[in-house]
Motif scaffolding. Structure first.
Motif, PDB file in Angstrom:
ATOM      1  N   TRP A 220       0.827  -1.205   0.000  1.00  0.00           N
ATOM      2  CA  TRP A 220       0.000   0.000   0.000  1.00  0.00           C
ATOM      3  C   TRP A 220       0.864   1.259   0.000  1.00  0.00           C
ATOM      4  CZ3 TRP A 220      -1.172   3.387   4.355  1.00  0.00           C
ATOM      5  CH2 TRP A 220      -2.213   4.283   4.097  1.00  0.00           C
ATOM      6  N   VAL A 221       1.986   1.229   0.732  1.00  0.00           N
ATOM      7  CA  VAL A 221       2.829   2.415   0.859  1.00  0.00           C
ATOM      8  C   VAL A 221       3.729   2.595  -0.355  1.00  0.00           C
ATOM      9  CG1 VAL A 221       4.754   3.385   2.168  1.00  0.00           C
ATOM     10  CG2 VAL A 221       2.770   2.479   3.367  1.00  0.00           C
ATOM     11  N   THR A 222       4.253   1.510  -0.898  1.00  0.00           N
ATOM     12  CA  THR A 222       5.291   1.625  -1.921  1.00  0.00           C
ATOM     13  C   THR A 222       4.786   1.458  -3.347  1.00  0.00           C
ATOM     14  OG1 THR A 222       5.792  -0.739  -1.718  1.00  0.00           O
ATOM     15  CG2 THR A 222       7.036   0.788  -0.330  1.00  0.00           C
ATOM     16  N   VAL A 223       3.707   0.714  -3.544  1.00  0.00           N
ATOM     17  CA  VAL A 223       3.244   0.452  -4.906  1.00  0.00           C
ATOM     18  C   VAL A 223       2.379   1.598  -5.412  1.00  0.00           C
ATOM     19  CG1 VAL A 223       1.926  -1.105  -6.381  1.00  0.00           C
ATOM     20  CG2 VAL A 223       3.404  -2.035  -4.591  1.00  0.00           C
ATOM     21  N   GLY A 224       1.287   1.891  -4.704  1.00  0.00           N
ATOM     22  CA  GLY A 224       0.411   2.984  -5.102  1.00  0.00           C
ATOM     23  C   GLY A 224      -0.416   2.633  -6.337  1.00  0.00           C
ATOM     24  N   SER A 231      -5.930   5.024  -1.379  1.00  0.00           N
ATOM     25  CA  SER A 231      -4.505   5.200  -1.668  1.00  0.00           C
ATOM     26  C   SER A 231      -3.790   5.881  -0.509  1.00  0.00           C
ATOM     27  CB  SER A 231      -4.306   6.026  -2.944  1.00  0.00           C
ATOM     28  OG  SER A 231      -4.757   5.325  -4.072  1.00  0.00           O
ATOM     29  N   PHE A 232      -2.520   5.601  -0.408  1.00  0.00           N
ATOM     30  CA  PHE A 232      -1.670   6.253   0.584  1.00  0.00           C
ATOM     31  C   PHE A 232      -1.345   7.659   0.112  1.00  0.00           C
ATOM     32  CE2 PHE A 232       2.827   7.197   1.702  1.00  0.00           C
ATOM     33  CZ  PHE A 232       2.620   7.490   3.035  1.00  0.00           C
ATOM     34  N   ARG A 233      -1.469   8.628   1.017  1.00  0.00           N
ATOM     35  CA  ARG A 233      -1.197  10.024   0.694  1.00  0.00           C
ATOM     36  C   ARG A 233      -0.092  10.535   1.618  1.00  0.00           C
ATOM     37  NH1 ARG A 233      -7.325  12.612   0.130  1.00  0.00           N
ATOM     38  NH2 ARG A 233      -8.115  11.088  -1.394  1.00  0.00           N
ATOM     39  N   VAL A 243      -7.225   5.005   8.095  1.00  0.00           N
ATOM     40  CA  VAL A 243      -8.588   4.718   7.625  1.00  0.00           C
ATOM     41  C   VAL A 243      -8.549   4.254   6.170  1.00  0.00           C
ATOM     42  CG1 VAL A 243     -10.833   5.749   7.109  1.00  0.00           C
ATOM     43  CG2 VAL A 243      -9.682   6.260   9.275  1.00  0.00           C
ATOM     44  N   ARG A 244      -7.756   4.920   5.359  1.00  0.00           N
ATOM     45  CA  ARG A 244      -7.616   4.502   3.956  1.00  0.00           C
ATOM     46  C   ARG A 244      -6.983   3.120   3.868  1.00  0.00           C
ATOM     47  NH1 ARG A 244      -5.548   9.854   3.748  1.00  0.00           N
ATOM     48  NH2 ARG A 244      -7.088  11.335   2.930  1.00  0.00           N
ATOM     49  N   PHE A 245      -6.043   2.844   4.778  1.00  0.00           N
ATOM     50  CA  PHE A 245      -5.395   1.528   4.741  1.00  0.00           C
ATOM     51  C   PHE A 245      -6.379   0.424   5.083  1.00  0.00           C
ATOM     52  CE2 PHE A 245      -3.008  -1.772   7.178  1.00  0.00           C
ATOM     53  CZ  PHE A 245      -2.348  -2.332   6.088  1.00  0.00           C
ATOM     54  N   LEU A 246      -7.226   0.637   6.074  1.00  0.00           N
ATOM     55  CA  LEU A 246      -8.235  -0.368   6.416  1.00  0.00           C
ATOM     56  C   LEU A 246      -9.195  -0.589   5.251  1.00  0.00           C
ATOM     57  CD1 LEU A 246      -9.038   0.599  10.129  1.00  0.00           C
ATOM     58  CD2 LEU A 246      -7.615  -1.283   9.298  1.00  0.00           C
ATOM     59  N   ALA A 247      -9.547   0.478   4.571  1.00  0.00           N
ATOM     60  CA  ALA A 247     -10.399   0.321   3.394  1.00  0.00           C
ATOM     61  C   ALA A 247      -9.674  -0.441   2.296  1.00  0.00           C
ATOM     62  CB  ALA A 247     -10.835   1.699   2.892  1.00  0.00           C
ATOM     63  N   TYR A 248      -8.376  -0.197   2.153  1.00  0.00           N
ATOM     64  CA  TYR A 248      -7.576  -0.921   1.161  1.00  0.00           C
ATOM     65  C   TYR A 248      -7.530  -2.418   1.486  1.00  0.00           C
ATOM     66  CZ  TYR A 248      -3.219  -2.736  -0.845  1.00  0.00           C
ATOM     67  OH  TYR A 248      -2.287  -3.504  -1.473  1.00  0.00           O
ATOM     68  N   VAL A 249      -7.325  -2.760   2.758  1.00  0.00           N
ATOM     69  CA  VAL A 249      -7.278  -4.163   3.164  1.00  0.00           C
ATOM     70  C   VAL A 249      -8.619  -4.845   2.904  1.00  0.00           C
ATOM     71  CG1 VAL A 249      -7.043  -5.711   5.143  1.00  0.00           C
ATOM     72  CG2 VAL A 249      -5.440  -3.817   4.851  1.00  0.00           C
ATOM     73  N   ALA A 250      -9.701  -4.168   3.267  1.00  0.00           N
ATOM     74  CA  ALA A 250     -11.026  -4.763   3.067  1.00  0.00           C
ATOM     75  C   ALA A 250     -11.342  -4.966   1.593  1.00  0.00           C
ATOM     76  CB  ALA A 250     -12.089  -3.880   3.719  1.00  0.00           C
ATOM     77  N   ALA A 251     -10.835  -4.073   0.741  1.00  0.00           N
ATOM     78  CA  ALA A 251     -11.162  -4.150  -0.675  1.00  0.00           C
ATOM     79  C   ALA A 251     -10.274  -5.120  -1.443  1.00  0.00           C
ATOM     80  CB  ALA A 251     -11.059  -2.760  -1.307  1.00  0.00           C
ATOM     81  N   THR A 252      -9.080  -5.390  -0.947  1.00  0.00           N
ATOM     82  CA  THR A 252      -8.128  -6.170  -1.749  1.00  0.00           C
ATOM     83  C   THR A 252      -7.785  -7.546  -1.185  1.00  0.00           C
ATOM     84  OG1 THR A 252      -6.273  -5.087  -0.620  1.00  0.00           O
ATOM     85  CG2 THR A 252      -7.080  -4.073  -2.660  1.00  0.00           C
TER      86      THR A 252
END
Length: 316
Positions: A220-224, A231-233, A243-252
């Motif tokens: 999440w941090v390095t790929v983008g 996305s990581f900002r 919060v964005r990271f938790l959404a990323y985990v749930a979605a992927t």
């Protein structure tokens, strides 16, 4: 005619009582317990060092300012980490070997790492079903946290070579698997039987999600390249990025982590008891803490080496 009496011969010294397993393979009256590989102060310091470096390498972009020069080189961090982590793991291996990993422990490490690496491709690509995780949980439980950390890292490295998964993400996977296996060795030693299997199943369920979280944080941090909502900002508040990271985990990857966790629980509860017994039996026979000493013999028959070998078992 009577035979002259022969002079009395001294009685042979009594043999010490056997404290190890009987010749038949069954435990004797004071059978040795299965003891894990011990950790010395230097081993603990090496494990703490590699863990701190790993945490910083994976999570530092969360705390970097958007205008910092470090943020511009975030893509270079995985390659630097890929070069640094194997050297740190080599320090951990050397330090633990200096304390308690003898040739027998290295042989067991190789066997378990080979089995784990062979198990990983069996479920790879199918909803996150990876049977190697339950083997890591049970191995870390029996052989201890230090051995478990090395086993997890070596197994992930071997499986990456076997499956062609070598890349800048591999050090993060090695570190996460090392933590995963080490955590099982840090659990309480008291539960046995069904209680122990339930404890290991619960740990495997939670730790499977933790493993996925660490590896997801790297990507999440390095790929983008994801949607704005997940996305990581760089430079944003840590709470907003989490919060964005938790959404990323749930979605992927939530489905993959759930499949890994459920399979670990099922295998631990069904075949975990038999495998724990086998690992403990192998650990008792290997007797990692035996101290072999040599001392001169007072009398040696012709053709016999003039020394005796004593094996001391530490039962503390």
């Amino acid at each position: 005619m009577s035979t002259p009496a022969r002079p009395d011969r001294p009685a042979p010294p009594a043999r010490p009582a056997r404290t190890g397993p009987a010749p038949s393979g069954r435990p004797g009256p004071a059978a040795r317990p299965a003891r894990p590989v011990r950790l010395g102060p230097r081993s603990v310091a090496a494990l703490v060092l590699v863990s701190l470096v790993g945490l910083i390498a994976v999570g530092w972009p969360l705390f970097a300012d958007a205008r910092s020069a470090l943020t511009d080189h975030a893509a270079d961090a995985p390659w630097f980490f890929a070069l640094l982590l194997p050297l740190l793991i080599a320090v951990v291996v050397a330090t633990i070997a200096d304390r308690g990993m003898d040739a027998k422990a290295v042989a067991m490490l190789g066997v378990l790492a080979a089995v784990g690496a062979a198990l990983r491709p069996l479920g790879a690509g199918t909803a996150g079903l990876e049977p190697m995780f339950f083997l890591m949980v049970l191995s870390g439980r029996v052989l201890g946290p230090g051995f478990g950390f090395v086993l997890g890292a070596v197994t992930m490295f071997a499986s990456a070579l076997l499956t062609g998964g070598v890349g800048p993400w591999m050090p993060t996977q090695m570190l996460a698997m090392g933590w995963f296996t080490m955590g099982a060795g840090l659990l309480s030693e008291r539960p046995r039987g069904r209680g122990e299997r339930l404890m290991l199943a619960a740990y495997g369920f939670v730790a499977a999600f933790a493993y996925g979280t660490v590896t997801n944080l790297y990507g999440w941090v390095t790929v983008g390249g994801f949607g704005q909502a997940i996305s990581f900002r760089p430079g944003e508040p840590v709470a907003d990025n989490l919060v964005r990271f938790l959404a990323y985990v749930a979605a992927t990857s939530l489905g993959w982590d759930l499949g890994r966790a459920l399979l670990t629980v099922v295998l631990t509860l069904t075949v975990g008891g038999a495998l724990l017994k086998a690992l403990r039996r192998a650990t008792r026979r290997a007797n990692f803490e035996a101290q072999v000493t040599f001392e001169a013999s007072e009398r040696a028959s012709e053709g016999e080496a003039p020394h005796r070998t004593h094996v001391t078992y530490d039962l503390k």
